[in-house]
Structures are given as C-alpha cells and as structure tokens.
Design an enzyme around this catalytic site. Structure first.
Site, PDB file in Angstrom:
ATOM      1  N   HIS A  62       0.995  -1.349   0.000  1.00  0.00           N
ATOM      2  CA  HIS A  62       0.005  -0.115  -0.137  1.00  0.00           C
ATOM      3  C   HIS A  62       0.751   1.181   0.135  1.00  0.00           C
ATOM      4  CE1 HIS A  62       0.929  -0.770   4.329  1.00  0.00           C
ATOM      5  NE2 HIS A  62       0.338   0.497   4.480  1.00  0.00           N
ATOM      6  N   HIS A  64       1.394   4.023   1.888  1.00  0.00           N
ATOM      7  CA  HIS A  64       1.839   4.482   3.024  1.00  0.00           C
ATOM      8  C   HIS A  64       3.422   4.677   3.200  1.00  0.00           C
ATOM      9  CE1 HIS A  64      -2.016   4.421   5.628  1.00  0.00           C
ATOM     10  NE2 HIS A  64      -1.910   5.329   5.147  1.00  0.00           N
ATOM     11  N   ASP A  66       5.828   4.514   5.069  1.00  0.00           N
ATOM     12  CA  ASP A  66       6.412   3.553   5.863  1.00  0.00           C
ATOM     13  C   ASP A  66       6.809   2.240   4.940  1.00  0.00           C
ATOM     14  OD1 ASP A  66       3.971   3.056   6.423  1.00  0.00           O
ATOM     15  OD2 ASP A  66       4.582   2.081   8.417  1.00  0.00           O
ATOM     16  N   HIS A 184      -7.646  -1.435   5.202  1.00  0.00           N
ATOM     17  CA  HIS A 184      -6.709  -0.721   6.078  1.00  0.00           C
ATOM     18  C   HIS A 184      -7.292   0.802   5.800  1.00  0.00           C
ATOM     19  CE1 HIS A 184      -3.060   0.672   7.998  1.00  0.00           C
ATOM     20  NE2 HIS A 184      -2.426   0.910   6.821  1.00  0.00           N
ATOM     21  N   ASP A 255      -0.353  -3.937   5.687  1.00  0.00           N
ATOM     22  CA  ASP A 255      -1.033  -3.474   6.886  1.00  0.00           C
ATOM     23  C   ASP A 255      -2.553  -3.842   6.741  1.00  0.00           C
ATOM     24  OD1 ASP A 255       1.237  -2.842   7.575  1.00  0.00           O
ATOM     25  OD2 ASP A 255       0.864  -0.279   7.649  1.00  0.00           O
ATOM     26  N   HIS A 315       6.000  -5.769  11.688  1.00  0.00           N
ATOM     27  CA  HIS A 315       5.515  -4.443  11.780  1.00  0.00           C
ATOM     28  C   HIS A 315       4.833  -4.097  13.098  1.00  0.00           C
ATOM     29  CE1 HIS A 315       2.617  -1.265  10.562  1.00  0.00           C
ATOM     30  NE2 HIS A 315       3.328  -1.077   9.421  1.00  0.00           N
TER      31      HIS A 315
END
Length: 376
Positions: A62, A64, A66, A184, A255, A315
C-alpha cells in the site's frame, strides 16, 4: 531449489535504531523479490548478506510512506551500481496499488533521476471496500500525467478477478503470484507466492531391475513421458516416480485490520509461512483497529482459518524492542506478543515467530506426504 526470507525492516511508522521500516526479501536460487520498501531499506540491504542488484521484482502492499518512501532511492542506488556497458539489462517489475506509477514517475522526474535499467509498474485496481471513504485516493490524484519516464516501460493495470476474489499478477516456470484485498486506512493488499509442484524422485533401484540405464530415458520419465524399451515393454512415469513434491507457499500481508472476501483465505490455505502484521498487543485491540492495524490474536485468527504451518509476526510498534536488543531490567513486551498469538493457536500446532531485522527464515522443500497430511 533453496528458498528463504530475510526481514530488512520489522517496525511500523518510521525507521528507528531498533527496527527498520517495513521491507523483506524472498530469495530463491539467487533471485530476490522485495516486499515493501520503507525509508532506509537500501541501508538495511547494505548491512545484510543480500545484494540489491539481485532484486528483479518489487511488491508494494500500500502507499503509506513506511512501506514506500525507500523505493525511489533504492532504484537510484541500484542504478549507480550497474555497469553502464552491460547489455540487455532485465526490466525490474514493480507491483502495487493504483497511484504507484504516478508516484515513481513524478519522484524520479522531479529529481532528475536517470536509471540504467528499465522498469515497469503494474497497478492493482482497489475496490471501494478496502478502506474508509476518506482513505480512497481519487482518480485525479492517482492518474498518470505526462510521458513515461525515460527508463519506464508500459505496465499492466490489473483488476480484481471476481470469480476468484484475487488479482493474477504473473506466472513463470517456478511460481504463480496473486494478490488479495485487505482493509486498511488506505487500500492495502497481500501477496501469495505459490511454487509449482515438481515430479517426485526416480525409483532408481526399480529402474535398474527393469533394465533402464541412466541417460535420456531417465530424463523423459522425469518429464512425465512414457518410455518404450527394446523388448517392447512400455514403462510409465507413474510406475517409477515417487509421489510428486508439492510446491511451497508463502503469503505476505500488508497492513490491515481485516481481510476482505474469500480471496485471502482461499489463496493462503495451507501456506508454509504466513507473514502478518501485529502492530499492537491484544490489550490495545481497539486502538489497533481504529488505525487499521492488527494484534497478535487477530493475526492468529487468520493463521487458524488458513491452516498455515508457521505464522511470522512483524510490523511492530516501535515501543516493542527486539528480544536481541533488550537489556537487563527492560520489560519484555515483544515476547508477550508471541505468547498472545501462541495462546490463540495452542491447539493447532502452528509455529509462531517474532520477526527481527535481518532474521532469515529458510523455507525447506516439502516432503511428498506433508501437503496431504497438513490439509486433512
């Protein structure tokens, strides 16, 4: 064929002195596939025994930061270490959600970054159910703009196959790779890497008794072809081959606070390894879900439903120090995460592992009987 998995970053949100941001490498016969590429991934690669130049495919769960901020820099560093005189450089295939193509094109373009190798971005079209409404990126924000980057090759746009509730990414001689939907704060995906099964070993003693000498006949039988002897005897492959060796299966979740539909459960059934996030402990479940994340108990529920052999948690919130870095007097909070998952799986035989940066997990070849015993 050897296969292993190395974690380069096992922390959430940002890289810290204790844990790098999300990144792991699946390696088989020298090829390296990178799953997520958080900030600092290239530094983690340099500290590991892996070679960035071996990376041939990248999978981004995804968008994001991080899980993504390290990708442009990694591509540039690989390019700097590429021999400019080398001919016929392979294209690096990059898979991820819609918007990844635009992100890379703008980032590489604005920074004037030139690569010595071609790359292609294959985008997965998310569905509206994968995030709250505020997390759904608009078509205007993710639309491609301007020409392709000089080293960019056209990529595919991959839509959900509603008949299987999954995304078919590719198939080669060794693997078939698919993606599945996760929920998410923004659309997230997981990936299933399924190795093709292989014929069992030849029964050499039986072949000797039948008068078959080592050579071309062995190769033909191993390839599934019948062989006719000089005396007219036809030997069928199933007579002289042991049971087929089932392929290994690795599933890597991005995530998520839940899976969507049946795609993930069907694809991950019987996996050798399931890698699942466990950002916070079960006592913080409400907070975890509010932020689109999972706890060890939630990860264990997925592992149970999929009948996997091994659950690897990663994670983690940066509050959880790796066991190897804890000092005397430190609270061992990360071991509590493992205990929570093990408690939820105590009657299943599923092995639970806590990932740390640079942990390498071998994925051994299955014995012919393992697959059948495990799923029965």
């Amino acid at each position: 064929m050897t296969m292993d998995m190395t974690f380069l970053g096992t922390g959430s949100a940002y890289p810290s002195p204790h844990r790098g941001a999300s990144a792991l490498v699946l390696r088989s016969e020298g090829d390296c596939w990178l799953f997520d590429c958080g900030e600092g991934t290239q530094t983690q690669l340099m500290k590991s025994q892996l070679r960035a130049s071996r990376i041939t495919k990248v999978f981004i769960s995804h968008l994001h930061g991080d899980h993504l901020f390290g990708l442009p820099g990694l591509l540039c560093t690989v390019s700097l270490n590429t021999n400019p005189e080398q001919q016929n450089l392979n294209c690096v295939d990059i898979y991820g959600p819609r918007g990844l193509r635009h992100f890379l094109r703008v980032t590489l373009g604005l920074t004037g970054s030139q690569l010595l190798f071609p790359y292609a971005v294959h985008e997965l079209e998310p569905t509206a159910e994968q995030s709250p409404e505020e997390g759904q990126l608009s078509l205007e924000m993710t639309a491609e703009s301007g020409p392709l980057h000089p080293q960019e090759q056209p990529g595919r746009t991959i839509s959900l196959d509603v008949s299987t509730d999954s995304y078919f990414l590719f198939e080669d001689k060794k693997f078939v790779v698919k993606a599945f939907r996760l929920f998410h704060r923004i659309p997230s995906f997981g990936f299933c890497i399924q190795e093709h099964g292989r014929p069992g070993r030849l029964k050499t003693e039986l072949l000797k008794e039948l008068g078959v000498k080592p050579g071309p006949h062995y190769g033909r039988l191993k390839a599934g072809e019948a062989v006719t002897m000089e005396n007219g005897r036809v030997i069928l492959p199933q007579e002289v081959l042991e049971r087929d060796i089932p392929g290994r299966k690795v599933c890597i979740f991005g995530d998520c606070s839940s899976v969507l539909g049946d795609g993930a459960l069907m694809l991950c059934k019987g996996a050798d390894i399931l890698v699942h996030e466990a950002t916070l402990g079960d006592e913080h479940r409400e907070k975890a879900v509010d932020h689109g994340h999972s706890t060890p108990g939630m990860a264990a529920a997925v592992a149970r439903a999929c009948c996997v052999q091994r659950l690897v948690l990663y994670h983690f919130s940066q509050r959880y120090k790796p066991c190897s870095l804890q000092k005397e007097g430190d609270e061992d909070e990360v071991s509590e995460l493992k205990r929570q998952a093990e408690d939820a799986l105590q009657d299943t035989g599923v092995e639970v592992t806590l990932a740390e940066d640079f942990l390498t997990i071998p994925i051994p070849v299955r014995r012919p009987s393992e697959h059948h015993l495990f799923l029965n």
